[in-house]
Design an enzyme around this catalytic site. Structure first.
Site, short mmCIF file in Angstrom:
data_model
loop_
_atom_site.label_atom_id
_atom_site.label_comp_id
_atom_site.label_asym_id
_atom_site.label_seq_id
_atom_site.Cartn_x
_atom_site.Cartn_y
_atom_site.Cartn_z
N THR A 134 0.86 -1.66 -0.29
CA THR A 134 -0.38 0.51 0.14
C THR A 134 1.02 1.25 0.41
OG1 THR A 134 -1.27 1.67 1.09
CG2 THR A 134 -0.07 -0.46 2.53
N ASP A 135 0.33 2.40 -0.45
CA ASP A 135 1.05 3.23 -0.23
C ASP A 135 1.15 4.17 0.31
OD1 ASP A 135 -1.42 4.23 0.16
OD2 ASP A 135 -2.39 5.60 -1.33
N GLU A 136 0.46 4.01 1.64
CA GLU A 136 0.36 4.48 2.89
C GLU A 136 1.47 3.47 4.39
OE1 GLU A 136 -2.95 3.28 5.71
OE2 GLU A 136 -4.61 3.61 4.17
N TYR A 161 -1.91 0.20 10.90
CA TYR A 161 -1.91 -1.17 9.67
C TYR A 161 -0.35 -0.42 9.36
CZ TYR A 161 -3.11 -1.71 5.15
OH TYR A 161 -3.62 -1.61 3.49
N LYS A 165 1.77 -3.71 7.27
CA LYS A 165 2.60 -3.73 5.85
C LYS A 165 3.74 -2.66 5.64
CE LYS A 165 -0.13 -4.08 3.01
NZ LYS A 165 -1.00 -5.39 2.36
P1 NAD Z 1 -10.30 -6.93 2.71
O1 NAD Z 1 -10.13 -6.93 3.84
O2 NAD Z 1 -11.45 -7.30 1.63
O3 NAD Z 1 -9.83 -8.64 2.59
C1 NAD Z 1 -8.49 -9.06 3.10
C2 NAD Z 1 -9.06 -11.12 3.45
O4 NAD Z 1 -7.66 -11.24 3.91
C3 NAD Z 1 -10.10 -11.32 3.46
O5 NAD Z 1 -10.89 -12.07 2.91
C4 NAD Z 1 -10.13 -11.80 4.60
O6 NAD Z 1 -11.40 -13.31 5.28
C5 NAD Z 1 -8.98 -12.62 4.58
N1 NAD Z 1 -7.28 -13.06 5.60
C6 NAD Z 1 -7.14 -11.64 6.51
N2 NAD Z 1 -6.40 -12.41 7.32
C7 NAD Z 1 -6.61 -13.31 6.64
C8 NAD Z 1 -6.16 -14.23 7.41
N3 NAD Z 1 -4.49 -14.53 8.88
N4 NAD Z 1 -5.41 -15.88 6.88
C9 NAD Z 1 -5.75 -15.91 5.11
N5 NAD Z 1 -6.90 -15.35 5.08
C10 NAD Z 1 -7.03 -13.77 5.43
O7 NAD Z 1 -8.76 -6.65 2.00
P2 NAD Z 1 -8.58 -5.81 0.66
O8 NAD Z 1 -8.85 -4.47 0.43
O9 NAD Z 1 -9.15 -6.46 -0.63
O10 NAD Z 1 -6.57 -5.59 -0.08
C11 NAD Z 1 -6.22 -6.62 0.43
C12 NAD Z 1 -5.17 -6.26 0.10
O11 NAD Z 1 -4.23 -5.29 -0.78
C13 NAD Z 1 -3.81 -6.35 1.52
O12 NAD Z 1 -3.10 -6.64 1.85
C14 NAD Z 1 -4.31 -4.86 1.26
O13 NAD Z 1 -3.27 -3.99 2.81
C15 NAD Z 1 -4.09 -4.18 -0.31
N6 NAD Z 1 -4.52 -2.85 -0.08
C16 NAD Z 1 -5.88 -2.40 -0.75
C17 NAD Z 1 -6.27 -1.47 -0.83
C18 NAD Z 1 -7.61 -1.04 -0.77
O14 NAD Z 1 -7.75 0.59 -1.16
N7 NAD Z 1 -8.21 -1.47 -0.48
C19 NAD Z 1 -5.21 -0.30 -1.42
C20 NAD Z 1 -3.27 -1.03 -1.22
C21 NAD Z 1 -2.88 -2.52 -0.76
O1 DAU Z 2 -4.06 4.40 0.21
C1 DAU Z 2 -4.06 2.85 0.56
C2 DAU Z 2 -5.34 1.99 1.48
O2 DAU Z 2 -6.33 2.61 1.57
C3 DAU Z 2 -5.39 0.86 1.83
O3 DAU Z 2 -4.19 0.13 2.13
C4 DAU Z 2 -6.22 0.78 2.32
O4 DAU Z 2 -6.47 -1.16 3.22
C5 DAU Z 2 -7.64 1.09 2.20
O5 DAU Z 2 -8.50 0.42 3.36
C6 DAU Z 2 -7.41 2.57 2.46
O6 DAU Z 2 -7.27 2.85 3.53
P1 DAU Z 2 -7.60 4.37 3.82
O7 DAU Z 2 -7.45 3.93 5.51
O8 DAU Z 2 -7.63 5.64 3.23
O9 DAU Z 2 -9.15 4.04 3.63
P2 DAU Z 2 -10.86 3.83 4.14
O10 DAU Z 2 -11.85 4.22 3.31
O11 DAU Z 2 -10.60 3.82 5.50
O12 DAU Z 2 -10.91 5.79 4.54
C7 DAU Z 2 -10.21 6.89 3.26
C8 DAU Z 2 -10.68 8.32 3.46
O13 DAU Z 2 -11.50 8.91 4.61
C9 DAU Z 2 -9.67 8.50 4.36
O14 DAU Z 2 -8.79 9.91 4.60
C10 DAU Z 2 -10.66 8.35 5.97
C11 DAU Z 2 -11.78 8.77 5.27
N1 DAU Z 2 -13.14 8.31 6.26
C12 DAU Z 2 -13.14 6.93 6.00
C13 DAU Z 2 -14.15 6.81 6.69
C14 DAU Z 2 -14.46 4.94 6.78
C15 DAU Z 2 -13.60 9.42 6.79
O15 DAU Z 2 -13.32 10.56 7.03
N2 DAU Z 2 -15.13 8.84 7.47
C16 DAU Z 2 -15.33 7.14 7.25
O16 DAU Z 2 -16.28 7.20 7.99
#
Ligand code: NAD
Ligand code: DAU
Length: 353
Positions: A134-136, A161, A165
């Site tokens: 992730t970019d985070e 988190y 990562k």
């Molecule tokens: P998500 O939370 O939707 O899905 C995570 C999945 O992993 C779930 O199906 C969960 O059951 C499974 N899981 C969790 N713990 C586990 C374990 N111990 N063993 C096996 N399975 C397990 O997540 P997502 O949003 O699809 O993100 C997927 C990946 O991409 C993550 O590594 C996240 O850090 C990364 N990522 C997400 C975003 C985003 O915007 N969602 C952006 C950048 C990177």
């Molecule tokens: O940048 C990549 C990341 O994006 C991934 O690594 C994470 O897994 C993914 O969850 C996401 O993280 P964010 O924290 O950016 O996503 P989230 O949807 O939780 O929040 C997006 C923005 O909105 C953030 O600035 C927080 C804000 N927010 C979020 C929630 C849930 C609110 O203002 N209100 C809310 O209730």
């Protein structure tokens, strides 16, 4: 036939990636290892087994379970590991950092180690371990003057988190540096699209609009995120898997930056138009609440490396993709109901509105 071990394939991005690979690489088969935590939903992969007969197998299990992983690797000829499984929600990481350490750091290490143990060294040039990050991990930028993050920017994670990562990224990199194990790392910005667990901003807002409930915005709503449509991310991942260099890191983003308040206003207008309400109908529900601790202001990445090495580019039809996403959450009632119990519990504990 290539066999991909996908971890976390019942989650948001993993489930899209499974469909994308099966559709676009006809000589692929998938093993999906997922522990089905609150974020893993069997409905996310519904019909995949039926639509791609003989090419998809689900294994319920935890990536920290060494014995299970050894069995999987000894019973299957795995070509590539694509590692999505993680605890993914920043807000939950403040309440239970240890779970993030277990899954994101320990789980990643168990997976790396098992693959290294079972893949013969002379096969490593044809194997790939793609670690999804992730970019985070780069930390936060200020609003304007900072340069974009490149793959060489220092890691300055600011939430449990992001720190978990970053630790996983470093462990993955160490397997390349120490053993020349064929690891690649991708770091992506915020994904959006169908099947995202509705604790995250976009689905949460749409479902609250649907229920005429408050739309909670942290702080002043000026934090900026760079949004990418989930299918664009999946395309980039397959490109990196096929054309990327082992040991390298690739930034991936949609190049669509919006402040949270701008984005939520856009979603309000899209939802109003899709439900035949007045343009500003849902905006009255916008509620500014206490900020997220250490809330990262902005992430922006330079993605020229992935673009020049693989030819991938984001699709840039943001409004179209956002509209179809809003429509999806408004109409997929069975899927929404399947999240309801766990979501209500989370909403009650997290939001005092
Ligand atoms: P998500 O939370 O939707 O899905 C995570 C999945 O992993 C779930 O199906 C969960 O059951 C499974 N899981 C969790 N713990 C586990 C374990 N111990 N063993 C096996 N399975 C397990 O997540 P997502 O949003 O699809 O993100 C997927 C990946 O991409 C993550 O590594 C996240 O850090 C990364 N990522 C997400 C975003 C985003 O915007 N969602 C952006 C950048 C990177
Ligand atoms: O940048 C990549 C990341 O994006 C991934 O690594 C994470 O897994 C993914 O969850 C996401 O993280 P964010 O924290 O950016 O996503 P989230 O949807 O939780 O929040 C997006 C923005 O909105 C953030 O600035 C927080 C804000 N927010 C979020 C929630 C849930 C609110 O203002 N209100 C809310 O209730």
């Amino acid at each position: 036939m290539k066999t991909y071990l996908i971890t976390g394939g019942c989650g948001f991005i993993g489930s899209h990636f499974i469909r994308y690979v099966l559709e676009n690489n006809k000589s692929s088969s998938i093993l999906n290892l997922d522990a089905l935590t609150y974020a893993g939903n069997p409905l996310n992969v519904k019909n995949i087994e039926k639509n791609y007969p003989g090419r998809y197998t689900f294994i319920k299990g935890d990536i920290t379970d060494e014995t299970l992983l050894k069995n999987i690797f000894s019973e299957n000829e795995i070509d590539h590991v694509i590692h999505f499984a993680a605890e993914s929600h920043v807000d939950r990481s403040f309440d239970d950092p240890m779970q993030f350490v277990k899954t994101n750091i320990v789980g990643t290490t168990v997976l790396l180690n098992t693959a290294k143990e079972f893949w013969q060294k002379d096969e490593w040039n044809s194997k790939r371990f793609l670690h999804i990050s992730t970019d985070e991990v780069y930390g936060s930028l200020s609003l304007e003057e900072d340069a974009k993050f490149t793959e060489n920017s220092p890691l300055k994670p600011r939430s449990p988190y992001a720190a978990s990562k970053a630790a996983a990224d470093l462990l993955a990199q160490s397997y390349f540096e120490s053993f020349e194990f064929p690891v690649l790392i991708t770091r992506c910005s915020n994904n959006f699209g169908p099947y995202q667990y509705p604790e995250k901003l976009i689905p949460l807002m749409v479902l609250n609009m649907k229920n005429e409930k408050a739309l909670p915005i942290y702080g002043n709503g000026l934090n900026i995120r760079d949004w990418i449509y989930v299918e664009d991310h999946c395309k980039a991942l397959l490109e990196v898997l096929e054309k990327g260099q082992v040991g390298e890191i690739y930034n991936i983003s949609g190049e669509q930056e919006y402040s949270n308040i701008t984005l939520v206003n856009m979603i309000c207008e899209i939802a109003a138009s899709l439900t035949n309400k007045k343009k500003d109908h849902f905006k009255k529900y916008i509620t500014f609440i206490k900020d997220r601790p250490g809330h990262d202001l902005r992430y922006t990445m330079d993605c020229s490396k992935v673009q020049s090495e693989t030819g991938w580019k984001p699709s840039h039809n943001f409004i179209e993709n956002l509209t179809s996403t809003v429509q999806w959450y408004l109409t997929h009632n069975e899927w929404v109901r399947s999240c309801e119990l766990s979501l209500q519990k989370w909403m009650k504990s997290h939001y005092a509105i």
